[in-house]
Design an enzyme around this catalytic site. Structure first.
Site, PDB file in Angstrom:
ATOM      1  N   SER A  17       0.685  -1.334   0.063  1.00 11.74           N
ATOM      2  CA  SER A  17       0.416   0.247  -0.112  1.00 11.74           C
ATOM      3  C   SER A  17       0.682   1.235  -0.322  1.00 11.74           C
ATOM      4  CB  SER A  17      -0.740  -0.198   1.544  1.00 11.74           C
ATOM      5  OG  SER A  17       0.239  -0.110   2.349  1.00 11.74           O
ATOM      6  N   ASP A  71       1.746  -0.119   8.099  1.00 15.00           N
ATOM      7  CA  ASP A  71       3.824  -0.372   7.968  1.00 15.00           C
ATOM      8  C   ASP A  71       3.899   0.010   6.860  1.00 15.00           C
ATOM      9  OD1 ASP A  71       1.745  -2.422   6.926  1.00 15.00           O
ATOM     10  OD2 ASP A  71       3.459  -3.840   7.496  1.00 15.00           O
ATOM     11  N   ASP A  74       5.923  -2.218   3.902  1.00 12.65           N
ATOM     12  CA  ASP A  74       6.379  -3.124   3.083  1.00 12.65           C
ATOM     13  C   ASP A  74       8.002  -2.462   1.983  1.00 12.65           C
ATOM     14  OD1 ASP A  74       4.804  -5.190   4.126  1.00 12.65           O
ATOM     15  OD2 ASP A  74       3.317  -4.342   2.611  1.00 12.65           O
ATOM     16  N   ASP A 115       7.933  -3.575   7.782  1.00 11.71           N
ATOM     17  CA  ASP A 115       8.961  -5.009   7.522  1.00 11.71           C
ATOM     18  C   ASP A 115      10.260  -5.142   6.066  1.00 11.71           C
ATOM     19  OD1 ASP A 115       6.854  -6.109   9.290  1.00 11.71           O
ATOM     20  OD2 ASP A 115       5.035  -6.324   7.655  1.00 11.71           O
ATOM     21  N   LYS A 147     -10.645   0.076  -0.789  1.00 10.40           N
ATOM     22  CA  LYS A 147      -9.678  -0.650   0.591  1.00 10.40           C
ATOM     23  C   LYS A 147     -10.929  -0.250   1.779  1.00 10.40           C
ATOM     24  CE  LYS A 147      -5.664  -0.575   1.231  1.00 10.40           C
ATOM     25  NZ  LYS A 147      -4.238  -0.178   1.762  1.00 10.40           N
ATOM     26  N   TYR A 168     -12.080  -8.470   3.593  1.00 10.90           N
ATOM     27  CA  TYR A 168     -10.234  -7.873   3.150  1.00 10.90           C
ATOM     28  C   TYR A 168     -10.003  -9.096   3.702  1.00 10.90           C
ATOM     29  CZ  TYR A 168      -6.414  -4.900   2.744  1.00 10.90           C
ATOM     30  OH  TYR A 168      -5.372  -4.077   1.940  1.00 10.90           O
TER      31      TYR A 168
END
Length: 604
Positions: free
Chosen positions: A90, A101, A103, A158, A219, A228
């Site tokens: 995202s 978070d 990625d 992450d 979303k 989701y």
């Protein structure tokens, strides 16, 4: 002479019409509603994340150099080795909410290994970041794709790792270059797939700003409606993004609000299993496995295939089953009805984002799948494994003739309890809340976002390497010990032609025994139970997550479940108090399980 318009996607666009004044106004109203719903980050927070990514890029380069020096490589190789940070998910798509978070993927040259990543990256992070910046660091070395979970100055990161079969990774490396895939194994291909898909997707939409506005809205809608999450059989964030991108291709000039309105009707009435494709499939000399139902029989069984645009093309929705497909289409139809009314001014955008009624209206009956462990680390592993297998239970329930719908909720609910002995643990496994720790709130698994749990639940760990955490088996005594549980709910709707008698004992017993026979289960440390419950009242937690603060209570409905528990002593059943709500509305204990009985005659 007419100017030839570009074709976006695999078919010509439906309309190139420019937005009307009304559509522009509706788009502004949608944007304002998304801001009210907390879907946009403050500029200061965005700048903070950008600066953090700059720091991580410097750390990635130093990490690669550090490994090169330890391997006594020539200085010329050290200087040119490089190293690069890529973002995906995202954040890369530009449709992330505050607190989301990031990625990230560290890409290194071939002489840097995953073992180097876990051995050296943590210490380099601590050395190069300001003192106290790292609030949390959790490496998951057994993960199929290496990952270190970080909390840096309030930002979740992450940090994944892969290497390429090249001697250097320059700063201008284009991750979309398919030649980079040469010489990579399955792990390295999977890791590189995240940023490759995100970058390809952004190249395949006509207007990135429009795409991002629409994706934020879809979303939010999907999360509010509990449709989701890839693990439980719904589209994940990237899959919803590809669906939005396909609608953008069909209406290249449209505003975000128009894309949202068209989205529900186009996707809701799509001719499944015809796949959603953003581009024609491509061949490549490395001959990786790509989604192709003509070559691979298993691909024929994908009910709602949404295909990633980057080579090798994969189905992002292989977990969707008959029930989740039915629910998705129902929700899309509902969303279309609402946006039609928004278009005519009879409803507002906030009506589209109303929360689901899964626990309060949709079902009368539920199965509670309760996993438990005597240590937090052990529960992270065990609950992740159970979550990865709950879908199999749902599939077996779907084949039960008296069940019309068996819907798994898309989040688990984690709790901490204080238990003195096995009897109290058994009560907790039946849903008894009297032993729950009063100073620890119930949290959903997505908010906890534990990297070990997630890696196991997503199948990112070889089952043979799963560590069951540290901790000891519970010793009976007067001093309470911490006991950790995670509960998953399956809403049950009876078939219309059902006799109103439901017996799921065989499916529940078989599934439970299968999980407890695996190497991931350790007797005395891990626990698992399936409890039958009925809707009465749900207590919402007082925080923003609105977690369940209580289990489902019993009402005197006329239908009865039967779930046979393994080795359940009769003495424990007698000790377990009745499941009636107290004055505050909280229930005290789990409902007792008993054989199915014929329905009573009275009305509801």
């Amino acid at each position: 002479m007419a100017v030839q318009q570009r074709q976006w996607g695999t078919t010509p666009s439906i309309s190139w019409t420019l937005p009307t004044e009304k559509e522009v106004l509706q788009n502004e109203e949608l944007t304002e509603e998304l801001k009210r719903q907390g879907q946009y980050e403050a500029p200061g927070e965005t700048e903070k994340k950008q600066q953090l990514l700059v720091q991580l890029q410097k750390i990635a380069i130093e990490f690669v150099k550090h490994v090169c020096r330890r391997n006594n490589l020539p200085q010329s190789i050290i200087d040119s080795a490089g190293g690069k940070i890529f973002t995906y998910g995202s954040y890369r798509l530009g449709a992330y909410a505050p607190g989301s978070d990031i990625d990230t993927l560290v890409v290194a040259p071939r002489h840097v290994t995953r073992e180097d990543f876990f051995e050296h990256m943590p210490s380099i992070l601590e050395r190069m970041l300001p003192p106290g910046a790292i609030e949390e660091m959790k490496p998951v070395p057994e993960a199929y794709v290496p990952i270190i979970k970080l909390m840096i100055n309030g930002t979740d990161i992450d940090l994944n790792f892969t290497r390429l079969a090249v001697s250097s990774v320059p700063w201008d490396l284009d991750v979309k270059d398919t030649n980079l895939l040469r010489g990579l194994d399955d792990r390295e291909l999977r890791a590189l797939n995240g940023p490759r898909v995100a970058d390809e997707l952004l190249q395949l939409v006509p207007q990135k700003k429009t795409f991002r506005t629409a994706l934020r809205a879809i979303k939010l809608w999907a999360q509010r409606r509990a449709v989701y999450g890839n693990i439980v059989g719904f589209p994940g964030g990237v899959a919803w993004g590809m669906l939005v991108a396909r609608v953008c291709q069909l209406y290249p000039q449209a505003t975000g609000s128009v894309i949202v309105m068209k989205f529900f009707r186009i996707i809701g009435r799509w001719n499944w299993p015809q796949p959603i494709l953003l581009k024609e499939s491509e061949d490549h000399p490395i001959q990786a496995r790509v989604w192709n139902p003509r070559l691979y029989p298993t691909d024929k069984y994908h009910l709602m295939p949404i295909i990633t645009p980057a080579y090798p093309a994969m189905c992002a929705t292989h977990n969707i089953g008959p029930t989740t497909k039915k629910i998705i289409i129902q929700e899309l139809e509902r969303g279309g009805d609402i946006t039609d009314k928004i278009s005519f001014g009879r409803l507002q955008w906030k009506d589209l984002f109303q929360k689901h009624t899964y626990f309060t209206k949709d079902y009368k009956y539920y199965l509670s799948i309760i996993s438990g462990s005597t240590s937090k680390d052990a529960q992270a592993s065990w609950s992740g494994f159970v979550e990865s297998k709950v879908r199999l239970l749902v599939q077996s329930l779907e084949g039960q003739g008296s069940i019309g719908v068996a819907r798994l909720f898309n989040k688990g609910f984690a709790r901490e309890h204080r238990c003195k002995d096995e009897d109290e643990i058994e009560a907790v496994l039946h849903g008894d809340m009297q032993y729950q720790a009063t100073n620890v709130k119930t949290e959903t698994t997505d908010n906890i976002n534990d990297p070990r749990h997630n890696a196991i639940a997503e199948g990112n760990v070889d089952a043979a390497t799963i560590a069951n955490g540290d901790g000891k088996t519970l010793q009976n005594g007067s001093s309470p010990h911490a006991f950790y549980t995670t509960t998953y709910y399956v809403g049950i709707e009876l078939a219309q032609d059902s006799t109103k008698k439901l017996d799921v004992s065989e499916q529940s017993r078989d599934w439970k025994e299968q999980q407890c026979r695996t190497a991931n289960f350790e007797d005395g440390r891990n626990y698992l139970n399936i409890a039958a419950t009925r809707r009465y009242e749900l207590q919402a937690d007082d925080n923003a997550t609105r977690c369940i603060n209580d289990e489902l209570a019993v009402m005197t409905y006329r239908w009865t479940f039967s779930v046979l528990e393994k080795n359940a002593p009769q003495e424990r059943r007698k000790k377990c108090p009745s499941r009636k709500p107290d004055e505050s509305g909280h229930t005290r204990a789990g409902r007792e399980l008993h054989p199915a009985v014929h329905p009573q005659k009275e009305d509801d």
